[in-house]
Design an enzyme around this catalytic site. Structure first.
Site, PDB file in Angstrom:
ATOM      1  CG  HIS A 163      -0.614   1.981  -9.120  1.00 57.65           C
ATOM      2  ND1 HIS A 163      -0.729   1.602  -7.665  1.00 57.65           N
ATOM      3  CD2 HIS A 163      -1.801   2.504  -9.406  1.00 57.65           C
ATOM      4  CE1 HIS A 163      -1.935   1.984  -7.263  1.00 57.65           C
ATOM      5  NE2 HIS A 163      -2.363   2.793  -8.341  1.00 57.65           N
TER       6      HIS A 163
ATOM      7  CD  GLU B 126     -13.536  -5.223  -0.932  1.00 56.30           C
ATOM      8  OE1 GLU B 126     -14.355  -6.002  -1.194  1.00 56.30           O
ATOM      9  OE2 GLU B 126     -12.183  -5.494  -0.595  1.00 56.30           O
TER      10      GLU B 126
ATOM     11  CB  SER C 165      -7.484  -3.592   3.265  1.00 62.81           C
ATOM     12  OG  SER C 165      -7.507  -2.273   4.001  1.00 62.81           O
TER      13      SER C 165
ATOM     14  NE  ARG D  98      -2.717  -1.417   4.560  1.00 59.57           N
ATOM     15  CZ  ARG D  98      -3.912  -1.371   4.447  1.00 59.57           C
ATOM     16  NH1 ARG D  98      -4.542  -2.384   4.855  1.00 59.57           N
ATOM     17  NH2 ARG D  98      -4.313  -0.577   3.357  1.00 59.57           N
TER      18      ARG D  98
ATOM     19  CG  LEU E  38       9.437 -17.200  -3.337  1.00 67.45           C
ATOM     20  CD1 LEU E  38       9.296 -17.168  -1.678  1.00 67.45           C
ATOM     21  CD2 LEU E  38       9.678 -15.911  -3.823  1.00 67.45           C
TER      22      LEU E  38
ATOM     23  CG  ASP F 170      -2.043   1.088   1.252  1.00 70.52           C
ATOM     24  OD1 ASP F 170      -2.374   1.230   0.025  1.00 70.52           O
ATOM     25  OD2 ASP F 170      -2.549   1.425   2.064  1.00 70.52           O
ATOM     26  N   GLY F 171       0.368   2.203  -0.525  1.00 69.09           N
ATOM     27  CA  GLY F 171       1.212   3.658  -0.532  1.00 69.09           C
ATOM     28  C   GLY F 171       1.548   4.242  -1.563  1.00 69.09           C
TER      29      GLY F 171
ATOM     30  CD  GLU G 232       3.278 -12.513  15.934  1.00 60.24           C
ATOM     31  OE1 GLU G 232       3.194 -11.439  16.256  1.00 60.24           O
ATOM     32  OE2 GLU G 232       2.999 -13.604  16.706  1.00 60.24           O
TER      33      GLU G 232
ATOM     34  N   GLY H  72      -0.262   5.465  -4.176  1.00 59.27           N
ATOM     35  CA  GLY H  72      -0.877   6.653  -4.771  1.00 59.27           C
ATOM     36  C   GLY H  72      -0.359   7.744  -4.056  1.00 59.27           C
ATOM     37  NE  ARG H  73      -1.461   6.547   1.371  1.00 57.59           N
ATOM     38  CZ  ARG H  73      -1.478   5.715   2.245  1.00 57.59           C
ATOM     39  NH1 ARG H  73      -0.917   6.118   3.534  1.00 57.59           N
ATOM     40  NH2 ARG H  73      -1.446   4.521   2.144  1.00 57.59           N
ATOM     41  CD1 TRP H  74       7.283   6.863  -3.129  1.00 55.23           C
ATOM     42  CD2 TRP H  74       6.695   6.894  -5.113  1.00 55.23           C
ATOM     43  NE1 TRP H  74       8.412   6.669  -3.675  1.00 55.23           N
ATOM     44  CE2 TRP H  74       8.030   6.833  -5.097  1.00 55.23           C
ATOM     45  CE3 TRP H  74       6.193   7.037  -6.293  1.00 55.23           C
ATOM     46  CZ2 TRP H  74       8.651   6.823  -6.142  1.00 55.23           C
ATOM     47  CZ3 TRP H  74       6.815   6.967  -7.529  1.00 55.23           C
ATOM     48  CH2 TRP H  74       8.208   7.117  -7.300  1.00 55.23           C
TER      49      TRP H  74
END
Ligand code: IPE
Ligand code: IPE
Ligand code: MG
Length: 233
Positions: free
Chosen positions: A29, A59, A188, A180, A123, A12-13, A199, A15-17
């Site tokens: 993105h 969503e 979310s 997160r 992985l 997350d973040g 954790e 858009g703010r970045w």
């Protein structure tokens, strides 16, 4: 350093970045894709068994159409650019979520990534896309109800293990650590069933600024936790 067997990340973040830099959200993105590339590599190198990333939620369709299509275009570009290296690193990709609702090219790219890496043994890299924890649980309930209605299953004897086998994550361990980025203290709709004893680690760092060094910090924090699972130590 104790390495979690399964790390899940809410990326997350973005858009703010972008906003911070006076750029449009899709640029965030795009920058986030670079972080993803580094973090997948780092998890491979650290010997993490399983990495799950939240790329698009059920969503996230609420967002403007150009942002949504921009995210899917980036997914196509990511697969085109990274699949070769992921193959070389023996990474196995699984899609979590309803990919049938994706634009055709994105669906094809995602499915190609999954099928062409299916036999790899390194992985386990899960990409949650058009994923929602509630939608996943409801889908499992429907599958189980159908089996019960067909007389293939006795509802009274259903176990948690039986239920978990109907989830997108069937056969995978629950996440030990959920990271997160972007500072929000919520899940979310991510891994609702599987996160029961995970954790949690929240960092204010925006996803495009998240680095392998920051991943190490999260893993160190995890290493200092006492997991009790309801018992006493
Ligand atoms: C997360 O970043 C990426 C997706 C949800 C696809 P955001 O786009 O939510 O970034 P912020 O939270 O608005 O900064
Ligand atoms: C969660 O981030 C979904 C992904 C990272 C893909 P959101 O930005 O959609 O979450 P909210 O809206 O802040 O809860
Ligand atoms: Mg967000």
């Amino acid at each position: 350093m104790a390495i979690p067997q399964h790390i899940a990340i809410i990326m997350d973040g973005n858009g703010r970045w972008a906003k911070q830099r006076g750029q449009i959200r899709v640029q965030g993105h795009k920058a986030g894709m670079e972080s993803l590339r580094e973090i997948v590599r780092a998890c491979s190198d650290l010997g993490v068994g399983c990495l799950t990333v939240y790329a698009f939620s059920t969503e996230n369709w609420k967002r403007p159409a150009d942002e949504v299509s921009g995210i899917f275009k980036l997914l196509v570009a990511y697969v085109a650019r990274e699949l070769k290296e992921l193959q070389a690193n023996n990474v196995r990709i699984r899609l979590l979520g309803d990919v049938s609702a994706l634009p055709e090219d994105a669906r094809r790219a995602a499915q190609e990534a999954q099928t062409s890496t299916a036999d790899n043994t390194g992985l386990q890299f899960n990409i949650a896309i058009n994923y929602g924890g509630r939608a996943e649980i409801l889908r499992a309930v429907k599958a189980i109800a159908e089996k019960a209605a067909a007389g293939e299953l006795d509802p009274a004897s259903l176990t948690e293990e039986d239920f978990a086998r109907e989830l997108y994550t069937a056969g995978l361990p629950d996440p030990d650590l959920i990271i997160r980025t972007g500072g929000e203290m919520r899940l979310s709709n991510f891994l609702t069933w599987q996160s029961a004893y995970s954790e949690l680690y929240v960092t204010d760092t925006y996803w495009p600024d998240f680095t392998p060094a920051k991943l190490n910090e999260a893993i160190e924090s995890y290493g200092a936790r006492e997991r009790r699972f309801g018992g006493i130590k």
